[in-house]
Design an enzyme around this catalytic site. Structure first.
Site, PDB file in Angstrom:
ATOM      1  N   LEU A 150      57.164  88.111  47.929  1.00  0.00           N
ATOM      2  CA  LEU A 150      57.385  86.746  47.575  1.00  0.00           C
ATOM      3  C   LEU A 150      57.253  86.883  45.917  1.00  0.00           C
ATOM      4  O   LEU A 150      56.171  87.324  45.438  1.00  0.00           O
ATOM      5  CB  LEU A 150      56.397  85.862  47.942  1.00  0.00           C
ATOM      6  CG  LEU A 150      56.747  85.290  49.549  1.00  0.00           C
ATOM      7  CD1 LEU A 150      55.702  84.429  50.028  1.00  0.00           C
ATOM      8  CD2 LEU A 150      57.976  84.692  49.580  1.00  0.00           C
ATOM      9  N   ASP A 151      58.196  86.594  45.112  1.00  0.00           N
ATOM     10  CA  ASP A 151      57.977  86.581  43.847  1.00  0.00           C
ATOM     11  C   ASP A 151      57.134  85.284  43.500  1.00  0.00           C
ATOM     12  O   ASP A 151      56.937  84.461  44.215  1.00  0.00           O
ATOM     13  CB  ASP A 151      59.444  86.238  42.959  1.00  0.00           C
ATOM     14  CG  ASP A 151      60.165  85.232  43.341  1.00  0.00           C
ATOM     15  OD1 ASP A 151      59.755  83.913  43.075  1.00  0.00           O
ATOM     16  OD2 ASP A 151      61.240  85.502  43.941  1.00  0.00           O
ATOM     17  N   PRO A 152      56.604  85.138  42.193  1.00  0.00           N
ATOM     18  CA  PRO A 152      55.531  84.268  41.734  1.00  0.00           C
ATOM     19  C   PRO A 152      55.867  82.736  41.911  1.00  0.00           C
ATOM     20  O   PRO A 152      54.946  81.797  42.452  1.00  0.00           O
ATOM     21  CB  PRO A 152      55.373  84.458  40.353  1.00  0.00           C
ATOM     22  CG  PRO A 152      55.809  86.000  40.285  1.00  0.00           C
ATOM     23  CD  PRO A 152      56.903  86.481  41.153  1.00  0.00           C
ATOM     24  N   ALA A 202      57.784  81.573  44.294  1.00  0.00           N
ATOM     25  CA  ALA A 202      57.713  81.287  45.882  1.00  0.00           C
ATOM     26  C   ALA A 202      56.307  81.078  46.246  1.00  0.00           C
ATOM     27  O   ALA A 202      55.648  81.798  45.858  1.00  0.00           O
ATOM     28  CB  ALA A 202      58.653  82.194  46.529  1.00  0.00           C
ATOM     29  N   ARG A 249      67.459  81.491  46.656  1.00  0.00           N
ATOM     30  CA  ARG A 249      68.231  81.113  45.322  1.00  0.00           C
ATOM     31  C   ARG A 249      69.528  81.133  45.198  1.00  0.00           C
ATOM     32  O   ARG A 249      70.315  80.468  44.479  1.00  0.00           O
ATOM     33  CB  ARG A 249      67.374  81.886  44.181  1.00  0.00           C
ATOM     34  CG  ARG A 249      65.979  81.402  43.869  1.00  0.00           C
ATOM     35  CD  ARG A 249      65.233  82.480  42.643  1.00  0.00           C
ATOM     36  NE  ARG A 249      64.041  81.919  42.392  1.00  0.00           N
ATOM     37  CZ  ARG A 249      62.994  82.197  43.013  1.00  0.00           C
ATOM     38  NH1 ARG A 249      63.080  82.936  44.242  1.00  0.00           N
ATOM     39  NH2 ARG A 249      61.716  81.922  42.698  1.00  0.00           N
TER      40      ARG A 249
END
Length: 261
Positions: free
Chosen positions: A35-37, A39, A165
């Site tokens: 999970l990117d920052p 999210a 996204r």
């Protein structure tokens, strides 16, 4: 060793959350799906020798709740990006219904995918422009939870590799918040960073082959045991997970062993 259902907050990277859990349990740790920052939500963290099971978890379907601001597209598909386009939006319900099925969309510049060995979101934050590749994925369900004017909230069920996204951008908007609610059979509702579930709980979607003491010795030493069916199965002895077997011609061949001889 085992699996932790972590609820990652907005801000830290998946690596940072995983490292903290590894330190908490004094063991190596790895996650099964970044999970990117920007999210938040469910992150599956494997601890100890259970890290070997990650390969069976990364391809599971995912569930997300996403809030989208319609009519404003950004370069990253979220609030971090620069303004790309403003336009009036109509036919939102029809557009959401049309999403269900196979889609091929560009990977967002703010995603955690690696470009040349570097996370895309890190390259974007450094101002390094990249031509992002497209990826084919499947949107299994798309349900409107709320819709008013330029604000849209969706509940999504997608295949592994889908970028929410990109879905927001496809609808003519950008994500204002993104939460992963589910990974396969695991729900964010049951997240507990202090709770270490046993390895036997990590792969509930695989069938079970139970073996006796002799069968356990055979499996751990790399020799096959009896096992009908196709695909993969969990091999357990006394309720303890020994590893994962590949089923072939009436035998369960050791593929990933986590038990210590």
């Amino acid at each position: 060793m085992g699996i932790v259902l972590a609820d990652k907050p907005v801000g830290p990277s998946s690596f940072a959350v995983t490292r903290a859990i590894g330190q908490r349990f004094a063991a190596k740790a790895g996650h099964a799906g970044t999970l990117d920052p920007l999210a938040c939500g469910l992150l599956l963290v494997l601890v100890g020798r259970a890290t070997r099971l990650a390969q069976y978890l990364v391809g599971l379907d995912k569930g997300y709740t996403v809030e989208i601001r319609l009519g404003v597209r950004t370069t990253t598909g979220d609030t971090e990006g620069d303004l790309l386009e403003e336009a009036a939006i109509s036919g939102v319900e029809e557009s959401v219904r049309a999403l269900v099925g196979e889609v091929e969309l560009p990977i967002p510049a703010a995603s955690a995918v690696k470009i040349g060995g570097k996370r895309a979101y890190r390259l974007h934050r450094r101002g390094i422009a990249q031509e992002m590749p497209t990826r084919r994925s499947t949107i299994r369900e798309a349900t409107i939870l709320a819709y008013s004017g330029s604000s849209l909230c969706l509940d999504l069920s997608v295949s592994s590799g889908a970028y929410v996204r990109a879905i927001a951008d496809h609808l003519g908007g950008h994500c204002t918040s993104l939460r992963r609610t589910r990974v396969g059979p695991f729900s964010a509702d049951h997240a507990d960073e202090n709770g270490l579930l046993p390895p036997s709980a990590a792969l509930p979607f695989l069938p079970v082959i139970a073996v006796d003491e002799d069968g356990a010795r055979r499996f751990i030493s790399g020799r096959p045991v009896a096992g009908e069916g196709e695909g993969h199965a969990r091999v357990l002895a006394g309720g303890q997970l020994l590893g994962v077997a590949r089923l072939e011609r009436g035998q369960a061949h050791p593929e990933t062993v986590i038990a210590v001889p």
